[in-house]
Design a protein around this motif. Structure first.
Motif, mmCIF file in Angstrom:
data_model
loop_
_atom_site.group_PDB
_atom_site.id
_atom_site.type_symbol
_atom_site.label_atom_id
_atom_site.label_comp_id
_atom_site.label_asym_id
_atom_site.label_seq_id
_atom_site.Cartn_x
_atom_site.Cartn_y
_atom_site.Cartn_z
ATOM 1 N N MET A 2 0.931 -1.023 0.090
ATOM 2 C CA MET A 2 0.004 -0.004 0.159
ATOM 3 C C MET A 2 0.957 1.102 -0.034
ATOM 4 S SD MET A 2 -2.585 1.638 0.280
ATOM 5 C CE MET A 2 -4.022 0.509 0.521
ATOM 6 N N ALA A 6 0.574 4.253 -2.631
ATOM 7 C CA ALA A 6 0.508 5.644 -2.031
ATOM 8 C C ALA A 6 1.579 6.554 -2.569
ATOM 9 C CB ALA A 6 0.247 5.637 -0.413
ATOM 10 N N GLN A 7 2.766 5.889 -2.374
ATOM 11 C CA GLN A 7 3.932 6.798 -2.757
ATOM 12 C C GLN A 7 3.723 7.005 -4.090
ATOM 13 O OE1 GLN A 7 6.690 7.893 -0.529
ATOM 14 N NE2 GLN A 7 6.547 9.171 -2.379
ATOM 15 N N LEU A 9 1.103 7.396 -6.120
ATOM 16 C CA LEU A 9 0.144 8.492 -6.510
ATOM 17 C C LEU A 9 0.726 9.796 -6.063
ATOM 18 C CD1 LEU A 9 -3.043 6.764 -5.180
ATOM 19 C CD2 LEU A 9 -2.209 6.862 -7.735
ATOM 20 N N LEU A 10 1.377 9.677 -4.820
ATOM 21 C CA LEU A 10 1.803 11.001 -4.539
ATOM 22 C C LEU A 10 2.828 11.529 -5.471
ATOM 23 C CD1 LEU A 10 2.207 9.987 -0.485
ATOM 24 C CD2 LEU A 10 0.610 11.863 -1.708
ATOM 25 N N TRP A 13 1.058 12.550 -8.851
ATOM 26 C CA TRP A 13 0.225 13.631 -8.688
ATOM 27 C C TRP A 13 0.995 15.042 -8.222
ATOM 28 C CZ3 TRP A 13 -3.931 10.165 -6.778
ATOM 29 C CH2 TRP A 13 -4.607 9.809 -7.918
ATOM 30 N N LEU A 19 -1.076 19.723 0.721
ATOM 31 C CA LEU A 19 -0.442 20.017 1.978
ATOM 32 C C LEU A 19 -0.154 21.506 1.982
ATOM 33 C CD1 LEU A 19 1.647 16.799 1.883
ATOM 34 C CD2 LEU A 19 -0.429 17.411 3.288
ATOM 35 N N HIS A 105 -15.467 7.996 -5.375
ATOM 36 C CA HIS A 105 -14.324 8.024 -4.397
ATOM 37 C C HIS A 105 -14.826 8.147 -2.823
ATOM 38 C CE1 HIS A 105 -10.936 7.821 -7.086
ATOM 39 N NE2 HIS A 105 -11.869 9.051 -7.620
ATOM 40 N N LEU A 109 -14.598 5.449 0.363
ATOM 41 C CA LEU A 109 -14.090 5.582 1.496
ATOM 42 C C LEU A 109 -15.186 5.344 2.737
ATOM 43 C CD1 LEU A 109 -12.204 7.091 3.518
ATOM 44 C CD2 LEU A 109 -13.039 9.257 3.268
ATOM 45 N N TRP A 112 -15.639 1.780 3.029
ATOM 46 C CA TRP A 112 -14.763 0.867 3.893
ATOM 47 C C TRP A 112 -14.736 1.114 5.341
ATOM 48 C CZ3 TRP A 112 -11.031 2.919 7.070
ATOM 49 C CH2 TRP A 112 -10.212 1.760 7.465
ATOM 50 N N LEU B 32 -11.607 11.359 9.785
ATOM 51 C CA LEU B 32 -10.754 11.307 8.510
ATOM 52 C C LEU B 32 -10.857 12.429 7.612
ATOM 53 C CD1 LEU B 32 -11.010 7.455 7.687
ATOM 54 C CD2 LEU B 32 -9.122 8.614 8.337
ATOM 55 N N VAL B 42 -2.701 11.856 4.588
ATOM 56 C CA VAL B 42 -1.884 11.876 3.241
ATOM 57 C C VAL B 42 -0.418 12.179 3.588
ATOM 58 C CG1 VAL B 42 -1.523 13.530 1.320
ATOM 59 C CG2 VAL B 42 -3.803 12.870 1.687
ATOM 60 N N ALA B 43 -0.237 13.171 4.526
ATOM 61 C CA ALA B 43 1.231 13.091 4.612
ATOM 62 C C ALA B 43 1.745 11.662 5.307
ATOM 63 C CB ALA B 43 1.425 14.136 5.952
ATOM 64 N N ALA B 45 0.998 8.969 4.553
ATOM 65 C CA ALA B 45 1.027 7.925 3.750
ATOM 66 C C ALA B 45 2.340 7.339 3.107
ATOM 67 C CB ALA B 45 0.005 7.905 2.515
ATOM 68 N N THR B 46 3.131 8.386 3.324
ATOM 69 C CA THR B 46 4.548 8.255 2.648
ATOM 70 C C THR B 46 5.695 7.403 3.643
ATOM 71 O OG1 THR B 46 5.334 10.345 2.986
ATOM 72 C CG2 THR B 46 4.110 10.304 1.084
ATOM 73 N N PHE B 78 -5.943 4.266 13.626
ATOM 74 C CA PHE B 78 -5.101 4.341 12.201
ATOM 75 C C PHE B 78 -3.568 5.049 12.366
ATOM 76 C CE2 PHE B 78 -9.532 5.953 10.951
ATOM 77 C CZ PHE B 78 -9.716 4.592 10.777
ATOM 78 N N LEU B 98 -4.231 -0.900 9.558
ATOM 79 C CA LEU B 98 -5.631 -0.337 9.498
ATOM 80 C C LEU B 98 -5.491 1.121 8.880
ATOM 81 C CD1 LEU B 98 -8.558 -1.354 10.148
ATOM 82 C CD2 LEU B 98 -8.518 0.176 12.142
ATOM 83 N N ARG B 100 -3.178 2.245 7.150
ATOM 84 C CA ARG B 100 -2.882 2.413 5.539
ATOM 85 C C ARG B 100 -3.956 2.200 4.455
ATOM 86 N NH1 ARG B 100 1.387 -1.480 6.362
ATOM 87 N NH2 ARG B 100 1.760 -0.342 8.382
ATOM 88 N N GLU B 101 -4.784 1.298 5.060
ATOM 89 C CA GLU B 101 -6.192 0.958 4.245
ATOM 90 C C GLU B 101 -7.089 2.185 3.947
ATOM 91 O OE1 GLU B 101 -8.510 -2.450 5.211
ATOM 92 O OE2 GLU B 101 -6.953 -3.288 6.120
ATOM 93 N N ALA B 102 -6.979 2.733 5.106
ATOM 94 C CA ALA B 102 -7.839 4.309 5.164
ATOM 95 C C ALA B 102 -7.247 5.032 4.367
ATOM 96 C CB ALA B 102 -8.111 4.642 6.627
ATOM 97 N N GLY B 104 -5.364 4.637 2.160
ATOM 98 C CA GLY B 104 -5.374 4.508 0.544
ATOM 99 C C GLY B 104 -6.549 5.183 -0.108
ATOM 100 N N HIS B 105 -7.786 5.172 0.723
ATOM 101 C CA HIS B 105 -8.802 5.880 -0.075
ATOM 102 C C HIS B 105 -8.959 7.543 0.197
ATOM 103 C CE1 HIS B 105 -10.911 1.723 1.012
ATOM 104 N NE2 HIS B 105 -11.248 1.979 -0.294
ATOM 105 N N VAL B 106 -8.004 7.899 1.328
ATOM 106 C CA VAL B 106 -8.197 9.093 1.310
ATOM 107 C C VAL B 106 -7.456 9.783 0.413
ATOM 108 C CG1 VAL B 106 -7.421 11.028 2.936
ATOM 109 C CG2 VAL B 106 -8.689 9.229 3.849
ATOM 110 N N VAL B 107 -5.999 9.115 0.105
ATOM 111 C CA VAL B 107 -5.176 9.451 -0.909
ATOM 112 C C VAL B 107 -5.951 9.481 -2.317
ATOM 113 C CG1 VAL B 107 -3.048 8.953 -2.241
ATOM 114 C CG2 VAL B 107 -3.233 8.967 0.392
ATOM 115 N N ALA B 108 -6.631 8.603 -2.424
ATOM 116 C CA ALA B 108 -7.351 8.414 -3.823
ATOM 117 C C ALA B 108 -8.273 9.685 -3.860
ATOM 118 C CB ALA B 108 -8.133 7.247 -3.961
#
Lengths: 130, 130
Positions: A2, A6-7, A9-10, A13, A19, A105, A109, A112, B32, B42-43, B45-46, B78, B98, B100-102, B104-108
DNA sequence: CGGAACACTAACATATTTGTGCGTACTTCC
DNA sequence: GGAAGTACGCACAAATATGTTAGTGTTCCG
């Protein structure tokens, strides 16, 4: 895994944007994610609705907040408002094509969260018990 | 097509839930999706970040709001907080599985907004010009 | 030795969001 | 004829979210 996604996508984009404090995406994000925006999108995802119908569907929303929320979403181009000029007022709200993409989307979310709720609640209990 | 997908998801998840005023998912959703929650996800996620590092990365967040947000996300399971007991304090924040799953959707969602921003702004201009 | 950095917290002030009640101009239902 | 429904807008109040400032105790840097 994941993380890699995520990376990716980041990077692709150039996601530094949201941010940054002054990116316009902040405004759109807030409309989609404030208390009622997300719920209205979810409700509209199943098709057009009238005002009072939406109000009944989205539990707890006041008339004021619903019209506010719809106005914001309309201004963002996610919702199309159609007023039929008849005497007991009749107005329809539906998602635009753009809105349908966004709703996808949001629904993902929210969906989920609902699915993960048992795990989330279990985690909370574990924390509380310690 | 999107409608069919959305409808399917709604049905299979019995999505009346979030739309019900007293569903616990409302709380999680708000964590969220409030002003800073999504950005922090988002931050993070990396990869792991320290407090001050996050603060610099998420433009405009105050220390108070950041720690509040992190606390909420931690309570939802989370985010994992790791405090190293050293004298200039050193704390790491990272996503749990958990989370990371969340994320994923937020980043999307956030990513889509950024991608769609040109179209959204164009729509706004068209509306304003009329 | 002065100052910055670290990761916060408490107290206080302000901003933003949300709710409440009322009014509208008419129609349909009982 | 009275009540309820329709889709809101407006003024005001309350609740919630957010920001600001100051302070903690130590260590490193110049």
């Amino acid at each position: 895994m994941m993380d890699r996604i995520a990376q990716g996508l980041l990077d692709s984009w150039k996601l530094g944007n949201v941010l940054a404090a002054d990116c316009p995406s902040r405004g759109v994000l807030s409309h989609l994610t404030n208390r009622w925006g997300a719920l209205v999108m979810v409700a509209l995802a199943t098709g057009p609705h009238r005002f009072a119908e939406l109000r009944r569907k989205v539990g707890g929303v006041s008339e004021r907040m619903l019209s506010q929320t719809l106005k914001d979403l309309e201004a963002d181009g996610f919702v199309l408002r159609t007023a039929h000029q008849v005497v007991p007022p009749h107005v329809d709200y539906e998602l635009t094509p753009l809105g349908r993409e966004a709703a996808g989307h949001v629904v993902a979310l929210v969906g989920w969260i609902e699915g993960a709720l048992p795990r989330i609640m279990a985690g909370k209990l574990a924390l509380a018990a310690e």
